[in-house]
Design a protein around this motif. Structure first.
Motif, PDB file in Angstrom:
ATOM      1  N   VAL A 234       7.340  -2.123   3.224  1.00 60.32           N
ATOM      2  CA  VAL A 234       5.988  -2.625   3.432  1.00 60.32           C
ATOM      3  C   VAL A 234       5.595  -3.446   2.212  1.00 60.32           C
ATOM      4  O   VAL A 234       5.492  -2.914   1.096  1.00 60.32           O
ATOM      5  CB  VAL A 234       4.991  -1.463   3.650  1.00 60.32           C
ATOM      6  CG1 VAL A 234       3.598  -1.997   3.888  1.00 60.32           C
ATOM      7  CG2 VAL A 234       5.451  -0.601   4.825  1.00 60.32           C
ATOM      8  N   GLU A 235       5.421  -4.726   2.396  1.00 61.11           N
ATOM      9  CA  GLU A 235       5.106  -5.618   1.287  1.00 61.11           C
ATOM     10  C   GLU A 235       3.655  -5.429   0.844  1.00 61.11           C
ATOM     11  O   GLU A 235       2.754  -5.250   1.655  1.00 61.11           O
ATOM     12  CB  GLU A 235       5.339  -7.078   1.693  1.00 61.11           C
ATOM     13  CG  GLU A 235       6.785  -7.419   2.012  1.00 61.11           C
ATOM     14  CD  GLU A 235       7.652  -7.457   0.756  1.00 61.11           C
ATOM     15  OE1 GLU A 235       7.087  -7.436  -0.355  1.00 61.11           O
ATOM     16  OE2 GLU A 235       8.890  -7.506   0.904  1.00 61.11           O
ATOM     17  N   LEU A 236       3.439  -5.492  -0.461  1.00 64.78           N
ATOM     18  CA  LEU A 236       2.092  -5.403  -1.012  1.00 64.78           C
ATOM     19  C   LEU A 236       1.370  -6.728  -0.833  1.00 64.78           C
ATOM     20  O   LEU A 236       1.948  -7.795  -1.064  1.00 64.78           O
ATOM     21  CB  LEU A 236       2.157  -5.048  -2.502  1.00 64.78           C
ATOM     22  CG  LEU A 236       0.822  -5.024  -3.256  1.00 64.78           C
ATOM     23  CD1 LEU A 236      -0.053  -3.896  -2.742  1.00 64.78           C
ATOM     24  CD2 LEU A 236       1.052  -4.873  -4.750  1.00 64.78           C
ATOM     25  N   ASP A 237       0.135  -6.643  -0.395  1.00 65.22           N
ATOM     26  CA  ASP A 237      -0.690  -7.840  -0.263  1.00 65.22           C
ATOM     27  C   ASP A 237      -1.019  -8.345  -1.664  1.00 65.22           C
ATOM     28  O   ASP A 237      -1.754  -7.709  -2.417  1.00 65.22           O
ATOM     29  CB  ASP A 237      -1.965  -7.507   0.499  1.00 65.22           C
ATOM     30  CG  ASP A 237      -2.859  -8.736   0.683  1.00 65.22           C
ATOM     31  OD1 ASP A 237      -2.393  -9.850   0.368  1.00 65.22           O
ATOM     32  OD2 ASP A 237      -4.013  -8.580   1.131  1.00 65.22           O
ATOM     33  N   GLU A 238      -0.449  -9.476  -2.039  1.00 64.00           N
ATOM     34  CA  GLU A 238      -0.629  -9.999  -3.388  1.00 64.00           C
ATOM     35  C   GLU A 238      -1.815 -10.949  -3.498  1.00 64.00           C
ATOM     36  O   GLU A 238      -1.919 -11.733  -4.452  1.00 64.00           O
ATOM     37  CB  GLU A 238       0.648 -10.709  -3.841  1.00 64.00           C
ATOM     38  CG  GLU A 238       1.847  -9.769  -3.961  1.00 64.00           C
ATOM     39  CD  GLU A 238       3.053 -10.453  -4.555  1.00 64.00           C
ATOM     40  OE1 GLU A 238       2.951 -11.652  -4.846  1.00 64.00           O
ATOM     41  OE2 GLU A 238       4.093  -9.791  -4.725  1.00 64.00           O
ATOM     42  N   SER A 239      -2.730 -10.889  -2.531  1.00 66.22           N
ATOM     43  CA  SER A 239      -3.926 -11.718  -2.611  1.00 66.22           C
ATOM     44  C   SER A 239      -4.729 -11.333  -3.848  1.00 66.22           C
ATOM     45  O   SER A 239      -4.745 -10.174  -4.271  1.00 66.22           O
ATOM     46  CB  SER A 239      -4.784 -11.542  -1.354  1.00 66.22           C
ATOM     47  OG  SER A 239      -4.041 -11.887  -0.203  1.00 66.22           O
ATOM     48  N   ASP A 240      -5.423 -12.312  -4.411  1.00 63.51           N
ATOM     49  CA  ASP A 240      -6.198 -12.071  -5.626  1.00 63.51           C
ATOM     50  C   ASP A 240      -7.692 -12.296  -5.425  1.00 63.51           C
ATOM     51  O   ASP A 240      -8.445 -12.304  -6.400  1.00 63.51           O
ATOM     52  CB  ASP A 240      -5.700 -12.996  -6.748  1.00 63.51           C
ATOM     53  CG  ASP A 240      -4.245 -12.740  -7.082  1.00 63.51           C
ATOM     54  OD1 ASP A 240      -3.874 -11.562  -7.198  1.00 63.51           O
ATOM     55  OD2 ASP A 240      -3.485 -13.718  -7.215  1.00 63.51           O
ATOM     56  N   LEU A 251      -3.393   0.539   1.680  1.00 60.16           N
ATOM     57  CA  LEU A 251      -2.317   0.939   0.785  1.00 60.16           C
ATOM     58  C   LEU A 251      -0.931   0.818   1.401  1.00 60.16           C
ATOM     59  O   LEU A 251       0.063   0.843   0.685  1.00 60.16           O
ATOM     60  CB  LEU A 251      -2.520   2.391   0.336  1.00 60.16           C
ATOM     61  CG  LEU A 251      -3.838   2.709  -0.374  1.00 60.16           C
ATOM     62  CD1 LEU A 251      -3.926   4.188  -0.675  1.00 60.16           C
ATOM     63  CD2 LEU A 251      -3.942   1.910  -1.656  1.00 60.16           C
ATOM     64  N   GLY A 252      -0.837   0.734   2.714  1.00 62.76           N
ATOM     65  CA  GLY A 252       0.473   0.699   3.359  1.00 62.76           C
ATOM     66  C   GLY A 252       0.319   0.762   4.859  1.00 62.76           C
ATOM     67  O   GLY A 252      -0.658   0.257   5.420  1.00 62.76           O
TER      68      GLY A 252
END
Length: 846
Positions: A234-240, A251-252
């Motif tokens: 499960v890829e982490l949402d890297e939005s900022d 979280l997942g």
């Protein structure tokens, strides 16, 4: 012969009117295609088209004649079907050849198709009517195909021994499908132990089936997962982009395919898992989301030498800059980090005092975090030793976690075990709203993490690496925890993914509000980053003397996170003694110690009290209040007799104060002894009895604590220090094997009872009446849970320790469990699928 639209594979196939219209549209489109080819300058082979059309008509009529034959078929109907097929295929072929020689783009061509459709449509109605039996047979086959999976599941239930289970409905789900079960004989509790066998029969992966109770006792839902979420990355949402702590954080993903959402408001979280189960990665994921919140700051106690926390402040401490030389992180992304007991005590006390003040000044209800007054998330990682041994840390944390709910201060604890000593005791354990269980080596650890769902949760079966069971306040509290997988972030040492996220979020993090800063300053908040001794662990980790973002001989203004503005460190003010306890923190000069009498008068105060003239300043002059020298004659000092008399009075006063202090000390000691006797732990005698009952094998302090927690889950178990003192005070308790070995009762007047002697001497005793029923119940518990524990039998069967030991010994004598191995649970020699046969054999033998 009406048919449900839901069961139509293609709705127009059997329509009396739709089929002729659809067929005419297809034929007309074919004619338009031929016309387009001619218009583009290509030549259509008309002779081949004519031959092909005749062949197609003959082939269609022949095929229809053959297909409609057979027994019990009317010959008249057969010839009608053949003639009708010849007519409509011949008409279609004739129109296509006509338009190929001319053009389909005229009104006459379209009218010819419409007229043929109007003539042939009634004939198709007759044709369909003559085929009604054939169509009904086709529908029946389709219906049987659609319902076959449901009947297959009913057969599977019957094959594993679940009688009277009927599948009523099948619905799609995010990760597979869900079956609605109607229970007529086997109830919900009877189905649970059969899930493993059902997975084997159905040929699905282990853990793919999840059973949940329905609204009534005769309804249950079986979720069949065709997607293995736990094995996916499960890829982490890297939005900022900025978010708020008032909305759930993702979280997942749950095994059901839905997101794992956690609302960090009025929500204290426990994360438990063994080493390597993914606790640190899960914590990085949580921090990455909280640091995007415009209304939350993080305080973190990281007792693993700051291993997790230092990654998020590395860009600040190393002074990372962009290509133009601008500092990327002018302040630490985590507002406060503690890696020692002293620093953790400061932080817990500050959090408690801030919560207390916010609760007092709130207008009512629960505080809503805002950017100008952000929430404080207190994270504790690897704090087991701190919680087990430091009462100065447990007390403020216990009070803070209770008061913080209404003051936007929430706690996240990351531990390796879910027992009371690891979290700080039962009072803290009772405050957790969300529980997350990661992988453990033994299934028995689940009883400490999810005590209410022990039989439905197997933490040992999780694949690790972020796979979990989770129970949040948003979930149905009557249902068991759900399985899921947390997102992944690369925390390898050679990767700077975490540091890059810290840089991108540096501008989002809010400052702590002024009121909280003023309160936390009492506990050293102001110099938490400027005191090089307090951040020595961080400087040593990166091999620098001072944070690069601060520079040498300067101090960062870090109150409330600060702006990173550098200013010269002001000179230290002179230390003055202070009175009371409100304005000083522990260890600060002037702070009274426990039991201190207060500030003693100085010698100058005594001289003034007894009217003794003071010595003048050098030069024989005393400056007036205005600060200007006032010339005049020197004042003569007192004679020796006057001074001696004054000092005699001073020492007399000191002696009187000393005597009063000594009397007060004796009285305090007596009072403390009385209090000690009155507050002696009520379980002391029971703990001592455990040592007696353990016999020559002995028992450890940890085993005593675990047994008390099992027997009295709502009580706080005594600490290790307390039990150790009980054992050392009791002269008959020894450690014959030396330190770190079990304690044994050495009193010859109290030998171990017969039922706790070595298992090899146990004989099989006949079982009758209530003993047989109790023994069968005990066997069912031990075999179904695969956990041979005496304390578990005590708790579940409500029997005494001696009876539980007798039951376990009888199981060992019958080769159901293995031999006793100290205070560990006994090995279970039978699998759950052999339970029914085992119980039948026991009843038959007795």
């Amino acid at each position: 012969m009406a048919r449900s639209k839901d069961h139509e594979v293609t709705p127009w196939v059997h329509g009396v009117f739709a089929t002729p219209l659809y067929t005419s549209a297809v034929i007309y489109s074919a004619g338009l295609g031929l016309g387009t080819i001619e218009d583009l300058g290509h030549t259509v082979p008309l002779d081949m088209l004519g031959i092909g059309s005749v062949g197609g008509v003959v082939a269609a009529a022949t095929a229809r004649y053959i297909r409609t034959g057979g027994e019990n078929r009317s010959q008249r109907a057969r010839w009608y079907h053949t003639a009708f097929t010849s007519i409509w295929t011949g008409a279609a072929a004739a129109w296509l050849n006509w338009t190929a020689h001319g053009t389909p783009w005229t009104l006459v061509s379209a009218a010819a198709v419409a007229a043929a459709t109007a003539v042939l449509a009634p004939m198709y109605g007759v044709d369909r009517y003559l085929r009604s039996e054939e169509i009904a047979e086709q529908w029946a086959k389709e219906e049987a195909t659609l319902h076959k999976p449901l009947t297959d599941w009913q057969d599977l239930f019957a094959s594993v021994g679940a009688r009277g289970v009927f599948v009523e409905k099948k619905d799609k789900a995010h990760n597979g499908y869900k079956l609605t079960l109607r229970l007529t004989e086997t109830d919900y509790d009877g189905l649970l132990p059969l899930l493993k066998r059902l997975e084997m029969k159905a040929g699905v992966r282990a853990g793919a089936l999840t059973l949940r109770p329905g609204e009534t006792a005769d309804v249950a839902y079986l979720s069949v997962s065709t997607r293995n979420v736990l094995a996916e990355l499960v890829e982490l949402d890297e939005s900022d982009h900025p978010i708020t702590i008032n909305e759930p954080l993702t979280l997942g993903m749950l095994e059901s395919g839905l997101p794992i959402e956690l609302l960090m408001r009025q929500n204290s979280v426990l994360i438990a898992g063994q080493k390597g189960s993914g606790k640190s990665v899960t914590l990085h994921v949580l921090i990455s989301l909280i640091t995007r919140c415009v209304d939350a700051v993080i305080w973190m106690v990281d007792m693993a030498s700051g291993h997790t926390a230092k990654r998020w402040v590395r860009p600040w401490v190393e002074g990372w800059k962009d290509d133009e030389g601008n500092v990327l992180c002018p302040r630490p992304l985590i507002d406060w980090i503690a890696t020692t007991e002293d620093e953790a005590v400061r932080m817990y006390n500050a959090a408690h005092d801030v919560a207390d003040q916010r609760a007092k000044t709130a207008r009512g209800g629960k505080l809503v975090p805002k950017a100008e007054r952000p929430a404080i998330i207190v994270i504790t990682e690897e704090g087991s030793d701190l919680m087990a041994w430091s009462t100065s840390a447990v007390k403020p944390k216990t009070r803070g976690i209770k008061k913080g709910r209404k003051a936007a201060i929430d706690y996240v604890d990351v531990v390796q075990r879910g027992t009371g000593p690891n979290t700080g005791g039962g009072e803290i354990d009772s405050q957790y709203d969300t529980t997350i269980g990661l992988r453990f080596r033994k299934k028995g650890e689940g009883q400490y993490v999810f005590p209410d769902f022990y039989h439905q949760v197997n933490l040992a079966a999780l694949p690790g690496n972020g796979a979990c069971y989770i129970k949040t306040p948003a979930m149905d509290q009557a249902e068991p925890p759900e399985k899921g997988r947390f997102a992944y972030v690369n925390d390898d040492e050679d990767s700077d993914a975490i540091e890059q996220m810290a840089v991108r979020r540096a501008h989002i993090r809010p400052d702590l509000d002024d009121e909280a800063i003023a309160i936390a300053t009492k506990w050293g908040y102001a110099d938490r980053w400027s005191d090089t001794e307090r951040i020595g662990w961080l400087l040593e980790a990166y091999g620098i003397d001072v944070p690069a973002s601060v520079g040498r001989n300067t101090t960062a203004s870090m109150n409330g996170g600060g702006t990173g503005t550098m200013q010269a460190a002001p000179p230290a003010p002179p230390m003055r003694p202070t009175t009371g306890t409100g304005g000083s923190r522990p260890g600060q000069p002037g702070a009274p110690l426990p039991g201190q009498l207060g500030d003693l008068p100085s010698a100058e105060d005594y001289l003034k009290k007894y009217n003794v003239p003071q010595q003048p300043q050098a030069g024989g002059q005393q400056p007036p209040a205005g600060g200007q020298p006032n010339p005049g004659p020197a004042v003569p000092g007192p004679d020796e007799a006057t001074v001696r008399a004054a000092f005699d009075k001073v020492w007399a006063g000191v002696e009187q104060i000393t005597q009063e202090a000594a009397r007060q000390h004796v009285a305090d000691q007596a009072q403390q002894e009385d209090k000690k006797k009155n507050r002696e732990h009520p379980r002391k005698d029971e703990v001592l009895q455990m040592v007696r009952d353990a016999g020559p094998d002995g028992i450890t302090i940890g085993a005593c604590i675990e047994r008390l927690e099992d027997l009295y889950p709502k009580e706080k178990a005594p600490s290790r220090q307390a039990i150790y003192k009980w054992f050392t005070d009791e002269g008959d308790i020894v450690q014959p094997g030396g330190p770190k070995t079990p304690y044994v009762w050495a009193d010859p007047d109290h030998p171990a009872p017969p039922d706790t002697q070595d298992d090899a001497t146990d004989d099989v005793e006949p079982l009758t009446g209530d003993d047989l029923e109790l023994f069968c119940h005990a066997v069912e518990l031990v075999v179904s849970t695969q956990f041979g524990s005496t304390s578990m039998l005590q708790r579940k069967l409500r029997v005494g320790f001696a009876k539980a030991v007798w039951l376990m010994d009888q199981m060992t004598a019958r080769k159901i469990t293995g031999a006793r191995d100290g205070s560990k649970g006994r090995d279970v020699l039978y699998k759950p699928d052999a339970l029914e046969a085992l119980l039948a054999r026991i009843k038959e033998e007795n």
